[in-house]
Design a protein around this motif. Structure first.
Motif, PDB file in Angstrom:
ATOM      1  N   LEU A   6       0.826  -1.209   0.000  1.00  0.00           N
ATOM      2  CA  LEU A   6       0.000   0.000   0.000  1.00  0.00           C
ATOM      3  C   LEU A   6       0.860   1.258   0.000  1.00  0.00           C
ATOM      4  N   ILE A   7       2.028   1.177   0.657  1.00  0.00           N
ATOM      5  CA  ILE A   7       2.930   2.334   0.682  1.00  0.00           C
ATOM      6  C   ILE A   7       3.437   2.615  -0.742  1.00  0.00           C
ATOM      7  N   VAL A   8       3.810   1.559  -1.445  1.00  0.00           N
ATOM      8  CA  VAL A   8       4.246   1.717  -2.840  1.00  0.00           C
ATOM      9  C   VAL A   8       3.113   2.331  -3.659  1.00  0.00           C
ATOM     10  N   TYR A   9       1.889   1.807  -3.451  1.00  0.00           N
ATOM     11  CA  TYR A   9       0.709   2.288  -4.155  1.00  0.00           C
ATOM     12  C   TYR A   9       0.473   3.774  -3.875  1.00  0.00           C
ATOM     13  N   ARG A  10       0.638   4.168  -2.604  1.00  0.00           N
ATOM     14  CA  ARG A  10       0.438   5.565  -2.207  1.00  0.00           C
ATOM     15  C   ARG A  10       1.416   6.497  -2.962  1.00  0.00           C
ATOM     16  N   PHE A  11       2.676   6.076  -3.098  1.00  0.00           N
ATOM     17  CA  PHE A  11       3.647   6.946  -3.777  1.00  0.00           C
ATOM     18  C   PHE A  11       3.427   6.945  -5.291  1.00  0.00           C
ATOM     19  N   PHE A  60       0.354   6.547  -6.837  1.00  0.00           N
ATOM     20  CA  PHE A  60      -0.922   7.130  -7.265  1.00  0.00           C
ATOM     21  C   PHE A  60      -1.387   8.306  -6.408  1.00  0.00           C
ATOM     22  N   GLY A  61      -0.612   8.711  -5.416  1.00  0.00           N
ATOM     23  CA  GLY A  61      -0.987   9.895  -4.640  1.00  0.00           C
ATOM     24  C   GLY A  61      -1.822   9.560  -3.415  1.00  0.00           C
ATOM     25  N   LEU A 102       3.324  13.244   3.891  1.00  0.00           N
ATOM     26  CA  LEU A 102       3.741  14.464   3.201  1.00  0.00           C
ATOM     27  C   LEU A 102       3.302  14.367   1.748  1.00  0.00           C
ATOM     28  N   GLY A 103       2.760  15.478   1.229  1.00  0.00           N
ATOM     29  CA  GLY A 103       2.347  15.466  -0.161  1.00  0.00           C
ATOM     30  C   GLY A 103       3.536  15.457  -1.098  1.00  0.00           C
ATOM     31  N   ARG A 104       4.615  16.139  -0.694  1.00  0.00           N
ATOM     32  CA  ARG A 104       5.788  16.262  -1.537  1.00  0.00           C
ATOM     33  C   ARG A 104       6.998  15.788  -0.742  1.00  0.00           C
ATOM     34  N   PRO A 105       7.068  14.478  -0.486  1.00  0.00           N
ATOM     35  CA  PRO A 105       8.060  13.968   0.476  1.00  0.00           C
ATOM     36  C   PRO A 105       9.509  14.257   0.095  1.00  0.00           C
ATOM     37  N   TYR A 162      -4.953  16.455  -3.502  1.00  0.00           N
ATOM     38  CA  TYR A 162      -4.725  15.087  -3.011  1.00  0.00           C
ATOM     39  C   TYR A 162      -4.604  14.073  -4.147  1.00  0.00           C
ATOM     40  N   LYS A 163      -5.225  14.405  -5.308  1.00  0.00           N
ATOM     41  CA  LYS A 163      -5.220  13.442  -6.401  1.00  0.00           C
ATOM     42  C   LYS A 163      -3.861  13.328  -7.062  1.00  0.00           C
ATOM     43  N   SER A 164      -3.037  14.349  -6.910  1.00  0.00           N
ATOM     44  CA  SER A 164      -1.778  14.411  -7.651  1.00  0.00           C
ATOM     45  C   SER A 164      -0.650  13.703  -6.889  1.00  0.00           C
ATOM     46  N   THR A 165       0.343  13.202  -7.647  1.00  0.00           N
ATOM     47  CA  THR A 165       1.533  12.651  -6.985  1.00  0.00           C
ATOM     48  C   THR A 165       2.555  13.749  -6.722  1.00  0.00           C
TER      49      THR A 165
END
Lengths: 408, 288
Positions: free
Chosen positions: A49-54, A56-57, A129-132, B153-156
Motif C-alpha cells: 500500500l505504501i508503494v501504491y500511495r507513492f 498514485f498519490g 507528506l504530499g511532496r516527500p 490530493y489526487k496528484s503525486t
C-alpha cells in the motif's frame, strides 16, 4: 519458551565482517509462530500500500480531505506515538543524570524502543507528506521557517534520533566487537543524554504547541493554552507506561536472555515506575482541573462532547492514577501493567481527540480512515516490533554484554 | 563516563547553535517588516451582483481550468480547482453575493505555520505559496482560520492552491484580475490604510446601505482583503468568532521559550549530574 541464549559476536581477527552480518540476518527463532503467521501478511500488504500511495498519490489510499488535512498516520503514529516513546528520555534522565541505579536493567530496552519508535514514526510522517522529496528543504535551508513550531519539532526530532542512536550505539559496537569504538561511544553518552533530554522536552511540548494555531477548529474541551505543557506531562507518564508494557512482554518472551538478577529486579522496577506515573497523572489531573475552571468547561457538561470528555478524564486518567497509587502501595506488579494499559488508552484517546476526533467538528463529512490507512498504520508498528526482536536477539540489550564491555 | 572541561564546552557550543535557530519574527498590523505599507482589496458586497465573472477571470489569470458553473449553482466551497468562489445568499434584504478567497492576513497563521517559508507574506501584501519550497505537510491548512489553502490530493506532485492576489500581475504594474475585470467595481485595490478610510467614508455617507462594520479590519489581527456588507455578516456565513489578535501570537510564547530552554536545560542537567554524582557511590549497592 524453551530456548538458550544463542548470541554470537563478530570476531574481527579473522576478518569475516560480511559473512558475520549475513549470518546474523538469518532468523534465530522458530519461523512459523502464530505471531509471525498473523503479522507477516499485514506487513507485506502495508508495504504494498505504501508503494501504491507513492505511485498514485494520497487520494488513492486515504480519506484525507480539504477539511481534515491530517489523518490517522499523523494523528496515531506521530502525535500519539511520540508521547509513548517518551519513556526513553525519562529513564535516561533518572539513570544517567540522577544516577538512580534502580532502573538500569530496563534502560537499554527503553532506549531501543524509543529509537525505533522515532525512526518508524518519522517514516509515517513522510508517508503523509504530499511532496516527500522536498523534506530536505528543512535541512538544507530552503528556507528555514524559524518562526514555525513544526520547524522546531522537525529539527528537535532529527537531532533527538541522533542522540538516541548515540545512547544505544555502545550495544551495536559490542555486537560488532568494535572495542575502541565502544569506548569512544560510551564516552560521549553524557553529551547525548543531556541534549537528548533537552530536545525531548521541547519537541514533546512542540507537538502540543502545533495545535495552538488551530484555535477555533478544535473543540474547546480539548483546546487550551497549556497544551505544550500538558503534552510534556503526558510524555512522562505515557512513556513510562509503555516501558512497563514493553518490559512485561519482553521479560516473558526473552526470558532465556535474562540473568537471575534481572528477573528479580522486574517487579521492583515496575512498582517504582508506578509511583512516578501516579504522581505524573496527579499533576496532569490537577492541571486539567485548573483548565476546567479557567475555560468554563462546566457549560459543556451534559452535551455529547462533555460526556466524551468526562469518560476520558474519569475512566482513562483519574482511574489509572488511583490504580497506580494502589499498586505502588501494595507492590502489585500485575496491577501496574493493567494501570499502564489504561493510561496508554487515555493518551491515545486524548491525542486522537485533539488531532482528529474533536478537530473541525463542523466539517460536512467526518473523517474516517480507510482500511488502507489503518493497515499501513498497523504495519509500521509491526515492522517496528520485528526489528525490535531482531536487535534484541543479536545485541546486548537485555543480557550482559561481552566481558570486555563490562560496566556499561 | 565523566564530565570534563572538553565535554562541557562541546555541550555549550551545540547549545549556542540551537539558540541561534530560535528567533521570533514579528510584523506590525499595517506595515510589512521593512516598513512598506501593505496593499489590499476592499470588497463591497452591496455592489456585487454575483455574476461569477471574477471566477472566470481568476482562472484565466492563473492559467487554470475554467470553472463550470451551472445556471443556479448550489452553495459551493473553495477546493483545489479554484482560487476564488462566489456564492449567492438569500438574506433578509434579498440576494447578496459573497466572494471567498484568501484574506491575505497582515500576520498570517499559514506563514507562521510553514516550516520552509513556502507560505510567504510579500512586502506588498499578497500571501503567496512557493512551489520550490513546500513539502506538502498541510500545516498551513490546519492553521488557517479561514480554511483557505486547498491541496491536490489526487496528484503525486500536489500543489497548494490559493489566491495569490495576482502577484505576477502586480509585478507588471497591473492590478489583480478580479478587481480589474469587475463590471460593478465591487473590488477596489489599493493601500490598506486608504481602503479602510474609503470603507469608513462609504459607511458614513450611506448609513442605510451598509452594516457598520468592516470585516477584516481586525479579524485575525487584520487582513488585506476587507469586506463591506449590506446585511449582518452572520447571515452570509462569516465566522464572527475569529479572534481579533493575530494568530502567530498564539505560538509566540512557546517559540521564545525554545532558545532559553535549549540553553539553560543542558546546563541545569549537567549541574544535577555533578551534584548527584558523589552520593551515587554510597547508595549504589543498597538500591537493588
Amino acid at each position: 519458551m524453551n530456548q538458550t541464549d544463542t548470541i554470537q559476536y563478530l570476531d574481527n581477527k579473522e576478518n569475516k565482517t560480511w559473512r558475520f552480518l549475513i549470518s546474523e540476518l538469518k532468523p534465530k527463532t522458530k519461523i512459523f509462530t502464530a505471531f509471525n503467521i498473523i503479522t507477516l501478511p499485514i506487513i507485506l500488504l502495508g508495504l504494498g500500500l505504501i508503494v501504491y500511495r507513492f505511485r498514485f498519490g494520497l487520494e488513492a489510499v486515504t480519506n484525507l480531505s480539504q477539511d481534515v488535512p491530517w489523518g490517522i498516520w499523523k494523528a496515531f503514529n506521530v502525535v500519539v506515538g511520540v508521547a509513548m516513546a517518551g519513556g526513553a528520555y525519562v529513564l535516561v534522565f533518572m539513570t544517567h543524570v540522577l544516577h538512580i541505579k534502580r532502573y538500569e536493567p530496563v534502560l537499554k530496552i527503553a532506549v531501543l524502543n524509543g529509537l525505533l519508535a522515532y525512526v518508524f514514526y518519522s517514516a509515517a510522517l513522510v508517508l503523509e507528506l504530499g511532496r516527500p522529496l522536498d523534506i530536505f528543504n528543512v535541512i538544507i535551508g530552503n528556507d528555514y521557517g524559524v518562526s514555525s513550531i513544526l520547524f522546531l519539532v522537525a529539527w528537535h526530532f532529527m537531532l533527538y534520533i541522533l542522540c538516541l542512536f548515540l545512547e544505544f550505539s555502545p550495544s551495536i559496537a559490542a555486537w560488532l566487537n568494535a572495542r575502541k569504538m565502544h569506548k569512544f561511544l560510551t564516552g560521549i553518552t553524557l553529551v547525548a543524554v543531556v541534549f537528548g533530554i533537552t530536545l525531548s522536552v521541547l519537541h514533546q511540548g512542540g507537538i502540543g504547541a502545533l495545535f495552538l494555531l488551530a484555535k477555533g477548529k478544535i473543540h474547546p474541551l480539548w483546546y487550551n493554552n497549556y497544551m505544550p505543557l500538558m503534552f510534556v506531562i503526558q510524555s512522562v507518564f505515557g512513556g513510562l507506561s509503555l516501558v512497563v508494557v514493553v518490559v512485561a512482554i519482553s521479560w516473558k518472551i526473552f526470558a532465556f536472555q535474562l540473568t537471575e538478577k534481572m528477573i528479580k529486579a522486574k517487579d521492583d522496577i515496575l512498582v517504582g515506575l508506578a509511583g512516578i506515573c501516579s504522581v505524573g497523572l496527579f499533576s496532569y489531573v490537577f492541571m486539567h482541573i485548573i483548565i476546567f475552571v479557567h475555560e468554563k468547561y462546566f457549560a459543556y457538561m451534559g452535551t455529547g462532547w462533555g460526556n466524551w470528555y468526562l469518560l476520558e478524564m474519569i475512566g482513562l486518567v483519574i482511574l489509572p492514577m488511583f490504580l497506580f497509587m494502589y499498586s505502588y502501595k501494595t507492590k502489585n506488579a500485575t496491577m501496574v501493567i493493567v494501570s499502564s494499559v489504561i493510561t496508554l488508552m487515555g493518551i491515545l484517546i486524548n491525542r486522537l481527540n485533539v488531532s482528529l476526533i474533536a478537530y473541525n467538528i463542523d466539517a460536512p463529512v467526518r473523517y474516517v480512515p480507510t482500511w488502507q490507512e489503518l493497515t499501513v498504520s498497523l504495519a509500521i508498528i509491526l515492522i517496528q516490533i520485528w526489528v525490535f526482536r531482531w536487535i534484541i536477539l543479536r545485541m546486548p540489550v537485555l543480557r550482559n554484554g561481552p566481558d570486555w564491555a563490562k560496566g556499561h | 563516563m565523566s564530565l570534563n572541561r572538553r565535554t562541557f564546552f562541546k555541550a555549550m557550543g551545540a547549545t549556542a547553535v540551537a539558540l541561534s535557530v530560535g528567533k521570533v519574527s514579528t510584523a506590525s498590523e499595517a506595515f510589512s517588516d521593512n516598513g512598506t505599507e501593505l496593499n489590499g482589496m476592499l470588497y463591497d458586497m452591496s455592489r456585487c451582483v454575483g455574476c461569477f465573472g471574477c471566477e472566470y477571470d481568476c482562472a484565466e489569470a492563473h492559467e487554470a481550468e475554467m470553472p463550470d458553473i451551472p445556471r443556479n449553482p448550489p452553495p459551493r466551497k473553495l477546493d483545489e480547482t479554484c482560487r476564488t468562489v462566489v456564492n449567492r445568499h438569500e438574506t433578509s434584504i434579498g440576494m447578496v453575493a459573497f466572494k471567498d478567497q484568501c484574506r491575505h492576513c497582515s500576520e498570517p497563521a499559514c506563514t507562521a505555520a510553514c516550516l520552509t517559508m513556502a507560505m510567504y507574506k510579500t512586502q506588498e501584501g499578497p500571501v503567496i505559496w512557493r512551489e520550490d519550497k513546500c513539502m506538502g505537510c498541510r500545516y498551513c491548512m490546519i492553521a488557517c482560520p479561514f480554511d483557505i489553502p486547498k491541496f491536490e490530493y489526487k496528484s503525486t506532485n500536489p500543489k497548494v492552491v490559493k489566491c495569490d492576489m495576482c502577484v505576477n500581475r502586480l509585478a507588471e504594474g497591473e492590478i489583480p484580475a478580479c478587481s480589474y475585470f469587475c463590471p460593478e467595481e465591487a473590488l477596489t485595490y489599493g493601500k490598506r490604510s486608504d481602503l479602510i478610510k474609503e470603507a469608513r467614508t462609504r459607511i458614513i455617507e450611506n448609513p442605510d446601505t451598509y452594516v457598520d462594520y468592516i470585516y477584516g479590519e481586525h479579524e485575525a489581527g487584520g487582513t488585506s482583503w476587507m469586506y463591506l456588507s449590506p446585511v449582518p455578516f452572520e447571515e452570509l456565513g462569516f465566522n464572527m468568532k475569529i479572534q481579533k489578535k493575530s494568530f502567530p501570537g498564539l505560538t509566540k510564547g512557546f517559540i521564545s521559550s525554545i532558545a532559553p530552554v535549549d540553553l539553560l536545560l543542558p546546563t541545569f542537567l549537567l549541574g544535577v549530574y555533578q551534584a548527584t554524582k558523589s552520593t551515587s557511590t554510597i547508595t549504589e549497592e543498597d538500591e537493588i
